[in-house]
Each structure stands twice: as C-alpha cells, then as structure tokens.
Design a protein around this motif. Structure first.
Motif, PDB file in Angstrom:
ATOM      1  N   VAL A   1      -6.712  48.669  32.258  1.00  0.00           N
ATOM      2  CA  VAL A   1      -6.530  49.548  33.412  1.00  0.00           C
ATOM      3  C   VAL A   1      -5.443  48.975  34.324  1.00  0.00           C
ATOM      4  CG1 VAL A   1      -7.609  50.544  35.469  1.00  0.00           C
ATOM      5  CG2 VAL A   1      -8.871  50.496  33.315  1.00  0.00           C
TER       6      VAL A   1
ATOM      7  N   LEU B   1      -1.956  49.242  32.652  1.00  0.00           N
ATOM      8  CA  LEU B   1      -1.349  50.571  32.710  1.00  0.00           C
ATOM      9  C   LEU B   1      -0.969  50.964  34.135  1.00  0.00           C
ATOM     10  CD1 LEU B   1      -3.580  52.326  30.070  1.00  0.00           C
ATOM     11  CD2 LEU B   1      -1.134  51.822  29.870  1.00  0.00           C
ATOM     12  N   ILE B   2      -1.769  50.545  35.099  1.00  0.00           N
ATOM     13  CA  ILE B   2      -1.407  50.815  36.491  1.00  0.00           C
ATOM     14  C   ILE B   2      -0.110  50.079  36.831  1.00  0.00           C
ATOM     15  CG2 ILE B   2      -2.080  50.356  38.900  1.00  0.00           C
ATOM     16  CD1 ILE B   2      -4.963  51.072  38.057  1.00  0.00           C
TER      17      ILE B   2
ATOM     18  N   ALA C   1      -3.585  56.019  34.268  1.00  0.00           N
ATOM     19  CA  ALA C   1      -4.140  54.939  33.447  1.00  0.00           C
ATOM     20  C   ALA C   1      -5.379  55.403  32.700  1.00  0.00           C
ATOM     21  CB  ALA C   1      -4.455  53.723  34.318  1.00  0.00           C
TER      22      ALA C   1
END
Length: 82
Positions: free
Chosen positions: A29, A32-33, A61
C-alpha cells in the motif's frame, strides 16, 4: 530518447517499484502510494509533517491491489481448468 521506448520504460517502472517496495519494507500500500504521490509526501506524512494522504491516492493504491488479486485468482483458476 530511450524514455519513449516502451520496453525501457517498463524496466524503469519495475526497477522503481522494487526500490520503493524495499524502502517501505514490502508494504505494498505504501509502495503504491509513494509511486503515485511521491515518496517525499509519504515520508513527511509518516513523520507527521504532512496531514493525511489524499483519498484519490489511497483509492488508486487499493484499486491496483484489488485488480492484482483478481488477476491472480483468474490466472490460477484458468490454470486449474487447463
């Protein structure tokens, strides 16, 4: 000029994702953020110098992770049928 080469661009993206994944100790997470929003923003948020992650960044995300899970399931299911 190589940035317009799709193969080279994909390799760069994968390398950068691996770098971020290592930076965030496997937390997909946060990886991807950071990929979407920038690792500087993520780090400032973690340190409390920035307030919260924009909802659209979190949604991005989570959508990627959801799609990845679905694709894995579909791939696994299609192999079982073959």
């Amino acid at each position: 000029g190589r940035l317009t080469d799709p193969n080279y661009n994909i390799k760069l993206g994968i390398t950068y994702l691996k770098y971020l994944e290592e930076m965030y100790k496997g937390n997909r997470v946060l990886t991807l953020i950071a990929y979407n929003w920038g690792p500087g923003h993520v780090d400032m948020t973690i340190r409390g110098k920035k307030r919260g992650v924009p909802r659209e960044v979190v949604n991005y995300a989570l959508k990627i992770l959801s799609d990845h899970s679905r694709w894995q399931h579909e791939l696994t299911s299609s192999r079982a049928v073959s």
